[in-house]
Design an enzyme around this catalytic site. Structure first.
Site, PDB file in Angstrom:
ATOM      1  N   HIS A   1       0.852  -1.183   0.000  1.00  0.00           N
ATOM      2  CA  HIS A   1       0.000   0.000   0.000  1.00  0.00           C
ATOM      3  C   HIS A   1       0.885   1.230   0.000  1.00  0.00           C
ATOM      4  CE1 HIS A   1      -3.157   2.808   1.092  1.00  0.00           C
ATOM      5  NE2 HIS A   1      -3.994   1.878   0.677  1.00  0.00           N
TER       6      HIS A   1
ATOM      7  N   ASP B   1      -8.034  -5.144  -0.042  1.00  0.00           N
ATOM      8  CA  ASP B   1      -8.550  -5.981  -1.126  1.00  0.00           C
ATOM      9  C   ASP B   1      -8.195  -7.456  -0.976  1.00  0.00           C
ATOM     10  OD1 ASP B   1      -9.854  -3.993  -2.580  1.00  0.00           O
ATOM     11  OD2 ASP B   1      -7.960  -3.295  -3.412  1.00  0.00           O
TER      12      ASP B   1
END
Ligand code: ACO
Length: 431
Positions: A315, A372
């Site tokens: 991320h 996700d």
């Protein structure tokens, strides 16, 4: 005197103010950089650039903190509905009973989609990706819903003001986007298109629109509604990510809300952003069908000459853990257990996580599962097809995009227009 930062350039020293946020984040205010020094900054991917001052979402990537308007997402998931969180994001505070009732009623009044828009929807081939369809339909909404004065008399607003228009656009989007989203799912599943059930609460209604079967009594499944509520809240905002920055920058040219959010949907579609939830399941399927050889795929992800990446890992801002992933992992276990589903893909995902978190490559680069990684496993358990996963993300993100667009408009920031360093040919003539 507040803090300041100095830049030395060409033998001269320039001082710039440092601004501090309410959580003590600090930024050099370089508003006057170019006019004073002639320099611009170079920051591909805006890794170090703050492009707004915002009161909506606080995110501390080092410590895995995520709060909407001061409330932790964990607490919001436990105690609030998605619609209440939408209100919080857009209007700044949690709603009173009266406020949430009014919002829900106003949404019900707008819970229709023009028949002509339905025709456009129907003319898309079945093979069209739902994100492309929704981006187009969202942009088309304004053509079918011009913000004329008569409609703006909605409830108690007297006269047309920008605030009224903003309210009506917000209500319409919150009302119509779930309908259009459910249509994309129903088309994939070969179900007839339907409309809202106005007796149901907002998230319950989303479940109804998506899953109600023709000629069958619809029975609400609380496991599904609660799971949707958690997922939608966790997706509701995430400060200045790729799609939200897109919404802000499109809106900064004074393009309308629907056009701006249509652009946000396109930005979210990509596999490095919201599209990762679809990519994760495709990756897990691939690994399963290839004999569940997890080490092979961990090694591929580490190999610089191999384009394979561990989808759902890493991320831009979280360098410790993604707090959303923790909540979703727990929810995935619970939903599968409550629904009595045994999905081998969940076990593969858990093994990948365990191996990666103990692998030097992932430790050193601070790569953790993101939102996700486990969300697709829940969507699958709810019977949502893989190509719909990013739509579910968009459905959750609508309130965040609206809140960010509104804040950008209210703050009267200038049009978004980065600069560049030109490195092409210098002047030449056609011989
Ligand atoms: N698998 C293997 N290696 C990775 C991964 C991964 N998933 N993610 C990052 N890396 C490596 C990169 O190769 C790079 O290595 P290097 O320093 O040796 O060149 C290093 O880690 C840093 O990665 P960057 O891509 O430079 O980091 P950036 O902040 O630009 O990208 C991103 C973040 C796009 C999320 C990236 O981690 C990624 O591609 N992850 C997979 C896709 C994904 O899950 N996206 C969803 C993000 S969450 C969301 O948007 C809702």
């Amino acid at each position: 005197m507040g803090k300041s930062a100095k830049i030395e350039f060409d033998g001269k020293s320039y001082t710039f103010p440092v601004i501090t946020g309410s959580e003590n984040e600090e930024a050099i205010d370089i508003n006057q950089l170019r006019s004073e020094t002639g320099l611009i900054t170079y920051d591909p991917g805006y890794k170090n650039t703050g492009h707004c001052i915002s009161e909506i979402t606080y995110l501390d990537g080092e410590n895995g903190v995520l709060r909407y308007r001061g409330y932790s997402v964990d607490e919001l998931c436990q105690k609030k509905s998605f619609l209440e969180v939408a209100y919080l994001l857009i209007y700044g505070d949690l709603p009173t009973n009266l406020e949430i009732q009014k919002l829900q009623e106003d949404i019900r009044e707008e819970a229709l989609v023009d028949e002509d828009l339905k025709q456009i929807f129907k003319s898309f081939p079945k093979s069209a990706h739902p994100m492309g369809v929704l981006s187009s339909l969202t942009s088309a909404l304004i053509a079918f819903n011009p913000l004329n004065e008569t409609k703006i008399s909605l409830k108690d607003s007297a006269g047309t003001t920008e605030k009224d228009k903003m309210y009506l656009s917000t209500i319409r989007l919150l009302a119509k986007f779930p309908i259009m989203s459910s249509w994309t799912l129903r088309k994939i599943k070969g179900l007839p298109l339907n409309y809202s059930n106005n007796n149901l609460e907002y998230t319950e209604n989303i479940a109804y629109m998506m899953f109600a079967k023709p000629n069958q009594d619809y029975k609400q499944n609380d496991i599904i509604v609660n799971a949707l509520n958690t997922l939608l809240i966790l997706h509701a905002d995430h400060e200045q990510n790729c799609s939200t920055s897109t919404v802000r920058i499109v809106g900064s040219s004074y393009a309308g809300l629907y056009a701006s959010i249509s652009a946000g949907i396109s930005a979210l579609w990509g596999r490095l952003h919201g599209g990762a939830n679809q990519a994760v399941i495709e990756m897990l399927e691939l690994i399963k069908n290839d004999g569940s050889d997890i080490d092979k795929y961990i090694n591929k992800a580490k190999d610089k000459s191999d384009p394979f990446r561990l989808m759902g890992f890493g991320h831009r801002v979280y360098k410790n853990f993604d707090p959303r992933a923790k909540i979703i992992k727990k929810a995935a276990d619970q939903v599968l257990n409550d629904l009595g589903i045994d999905d081998p893909i969940l076990e593969i995902a858990k093994s990948i996580e365990e191996k990666a978190l103990n692998d030097e490559y992932f430790i050193e680069k601070k790569l953790y599962p993101n939102v996700d990684f486990y969300s697709g496993i829940i969507y699958r358990a709810l019977g949502i097809p893989t190509e719909m996963f990013t739509v579910m993300f968009a459905l959750g993100r609508i309130p965040g995009w609206i809140a960010q667009w509104k804040e950008m408009r209210d703050s009267k920031n200038p049009i978004g227009r980065p600069r560049q360093i030109y490195n092409g040919p210098t002047h030449r003539s056609i011989s």
